[in-house]
Design an enzyme around this catalytic site. Structure first.
Site, PDB file in Angstrom:
ATOM      1  N   ASP A 181     -24.387  54.017 -12.096  1.00 56.23           N
ATOM      2  CA  ASP A 181     -24.893  54.690 -13.299  1.00 56.23           C
ATOM      3  C   ASP A 181     -25.946  53.810 -13.982  1.00 56.23           C
ATOM      4  O   ASP A 181     -26.545  54.203 -14.981  1.00 56.23           O
ATOM      5  CB  ASP A 181     -23.764  55.114 -14.253  1.00 56.23           C
ATOM      6  CG  ASP A 181     -22.970  53.940 -14.789  1.00 56.23           C
ATOM      7  OD1 ASP A 181     -23.200  52.787 -14.356  1.00 56.23           O
ATOM      8  OD2 ASP A 181     -22.096  54.172 -15.656  1.00 56.23           O
ATOM      9  N   ASP A 231     -20.770  55.988  -8.631  1.00 53.36           N
ATOM     10  CA  ASP A 231     -20.242  55.588  -9.937  1.00 53.36           C
ATOM     11  C   ASP A 231     -19.845  56.824 -10.724  1.00 53.36           C
ATOM     12  O   ASP A 231     -20.625  57.791 -10.797  1.00 53.36           O
ATOM     13  CB  ASP A 231     -21.373  54.889 -10.716  1.00 53.36           C
ATOM     14  CG  ASP A 231     -20.949  53.544 -11.247  1.00 53.36           C
ATOM     15  OD1 ASP A 231     -19.747  53.239 -11.222  1.00 53.36           O
ATOM     16  OD2 ASP A 231     -21.847  52.798 -11.678  1.00 53.36           O
ATOM     17  N   LYS A 285     -16.427  54.853  -8.041  1.00 54.59           N
ATOM     18  CA  LYS A 285     -16.161  53.616  -8.806  1.00 54.59           C
ATOM     19  C   LYS A 285     -15.909  53.952 -10.266  1.00 54.59           C
ATOM     20  O   LYS A 285     -16.606  54.803 -10.838  1.00 54.59           O
ATOM     21  CB  LYS A 285     -17.349  52.645  -8.691  1.00 54.59           C
ATOM     22  CG  LYS A 285     -17.154  51.384  -9.522  1.00 54.59           C
ATOM     23  CD  LYS A 285     -18.138  50.293  -9.169  1.00 54.59           C
ATOM     24  CE  LYS A 285     -19.489  50.418  -9.836  1.00 54.59           C
ATOM     25  NZ  LYS A 285     -19.462  50.410 -11.310  1.00 54.59           N
ATOM     26  N   GLU A 315     -14.988  52.121 -14.203  1.00 58.52           N
ATOM     27  CA  GLU A 315     -14.821  50.939 -15.048  1.00 58.52           C
ATOM     28  C   GLU A 315     -13.421  51.008 -15.643  1.00 58.52           C
ATOM     29  O   GLU A 315     -13.070  52.018 -16.277  1.00 58.52           O
ATOM     30  CB  GLU A 315     -15.910  50.915 -16.120  1.00 58.52           C
ATOM     31  CG  GLU A 315     -17.291  50.732 -15.493  1.00 58.52           C
ATOM     32  CD  GLU A 315     -18.421  50.687 -16.494  1.00 58.52           C
ATOM     33  OE1 GLU A 315     -18.160  50.557 -17.714  1.00 58.52           O
ATOM     34  OE2 GLU A 315     -19.587  50.778 -16.074  1.00 58.52           O
ATOM     35  N   GLU A 337     -17.714  41.885 -12.889  1.00 59.16           N
ATOM     36  CA  GLU A 337     -19.053  41.720 -13.485  1.00 59.16           C
ATOM     37  C   GLU A 337     -19.024  40.706 -14.627  1.00 59.16           C
ATOM     38  O   GLU A 337     -18.191  40.813 -15.547  1.00 59.16           O
ATOM     39  CB  GLU A 337     -19.595  43.084 -13.979  1.00 59.16           C
ATOM     40  CG  GLU A 337     -20.970  42.927 -14.635  1.00 59.16           C
ATOM     41  CD  GLU A 337     -21.746  44.219 -14.816  1.00 59.16           C
ATOM     42  OE1 GLU A 337     -21.298  45.282 -14.348  1.00 59.16           O
ATOM     43  OE2 GLU A 337     -22.820  44.149 -15.449  1.00 59.16           O
TER      44      GLU A 337
HETATM   45  O1  KIV Z   1     -24.085  50.782 -12.246  1.00 55.89           O
HETATM   46  C1  KIV Z   1     -24.201  49.848 -11.440  1.00 55.89           C
HETATM   47  O2  KIV Z   1     -25.213  49.674 -10.766  1.00 55.89           O
HETATM   48  C2  KIV Z   1     -23.057  48.953 -11.288  1.00 55.89           C
HETATM   49  C3  KIV Z   1     -23.232  47.719 -10.464  1.00 55.89           C
HETATM   50  C4  KIV Z   1     -24.178  46.773 -11.070  1.00 55.89           C
HETATM   51  C5  KIV Z   1     -21.937  47.091 -10.132  1.00 55.89           C
HETATM   52  O3  KIV Z   1     -22.037  49.206 -11.832  1.00 55.89           O
END
Ligand code: KIV
Length: 265
Positions: free
Chosen positions: A44, A83, A113, A115, A182
């Site tokens: 994202d 994401d 993915k 968070e 991160e």
């Molecule tokens: O959004 C993204 O690109 C990420 C990565 C930097 C891990 O979450």
């Protein structure tokens, strides 16, 4: 080369480093896939690097699905992870499973993915129950930028560090297949990496993680400076594009382009 699957990624821990990079369009996806990366992430972060936004908060599910779909067309071997954007999984577990399913069904992703805080352990479990592999993301969580008071190094004091180790263990137990770390101190990332059996993928988390991820625009030097300390620029694409475009501007204005070579008889 064969398709990189979740079991292959899991088996890489303690054997070989996992290489992940972001991509947001088909030609870039093709380039990074041909370069041999293991995982392509449609992050994202496209809010920042593609849409010119100050943060990732207004990126929508529809936009992420669109970009994941076009990235999937450029990939042959790498694993494709999408994401889940802000508010696509925070509102309820049902929304989370439905939206995760859309990334697999409509966009061609092989995993999603999220968070994660302790509040989303059950969400990982539910998505996983639907047969969708989940990558966790802890430490600096850009979707919680307002809550965190900015993009700051996380896990700096003992208590915060202890909580992150415990959270990583819970994420593993809930069934995530990998975990992004991160912006945390190298020692803490190392401790987390040793404490769990799933691979860790670091960004600003030092060399002891099982893998590394960078945003493609940062890696090739397409992003504007200044960049965070953890970014390494492997090229100066921004400068190259600027010089090429300037030359084109000059040649059109002077009449040097198009020449007879670029024209039809
Ligand atoms: O959004 C993204 O690109 C990420 C990565 C930097 C891990 O979450």
């Amino acid at each position: 080369m064969n398709k990189i699957t979740v079991p292959i990624i899991s088996s890489m821990k303690n054997k070989e480093k996992i290489v992940m990079v972001t991509a947001y369009d088909a030609p870039t996806a093709k380039i990074v896939d041909e370069s041999g990366v293991d995982i392509v992430l449609v992050g994202d972060s496209l809010g920042n690097v593609i849409q010119g936004l100050p943060n990732t908060l207004s990126v929508t599910v529809e936009e992420m699905i669109y970009h994941t779909k076009i990235v999937s067309r450029g990939i042959q071997n790498a694993h494709l992870c999408a994401d889940m954007p802000f508010m696509s999984y925070q509102s309820s577990k049902l929304d989370a499973v439905r939206n995760a399913g859309r990334f697999i069904k409509e966009a061609g992703a092989q995993s999603v993915k999220l968070e994660v805080t302790t509040d989303y352990i059950d969400t990982i479990y539910e998505i996983r129950k639907a047969g969708i592999p989940v990558m966790g993301h802890i430490g600096l969580r850009p979707q919680s930028v307002h809550d965190m008071g900015g993009y700051k190094l996380q896990g700096r004091d003992k208590d915060e560090a202890r909580k992150l180790v415990a959270l990583a263990k819970e994420i593993e137990k809930a069934g995530a297949f990998s975990l992004v770390l991160e912006s945390i101190p190298q020692k803490l990332a190392s401790k987390i990496t040793r404490a769990i059996k799933i691979p860790t993928i670091g960004i600003g988390a030092g060399a002891d993680c099982d893998g590394q991820v960078l945003v493609i625009n940062d890696l090739v030097g397409l992003s504007e400076d200044p960049q965070p300390k953890f970014v390494k620029k492997y090229a100066e694409v921004r400068e190259t594009m600027k010089e090429a475009t300037k030359e084109y501007v000059d040649e059109v204005r002077s009449g040097a382009f198009p020449s007879s070579e670029n024209s039809y008889d």
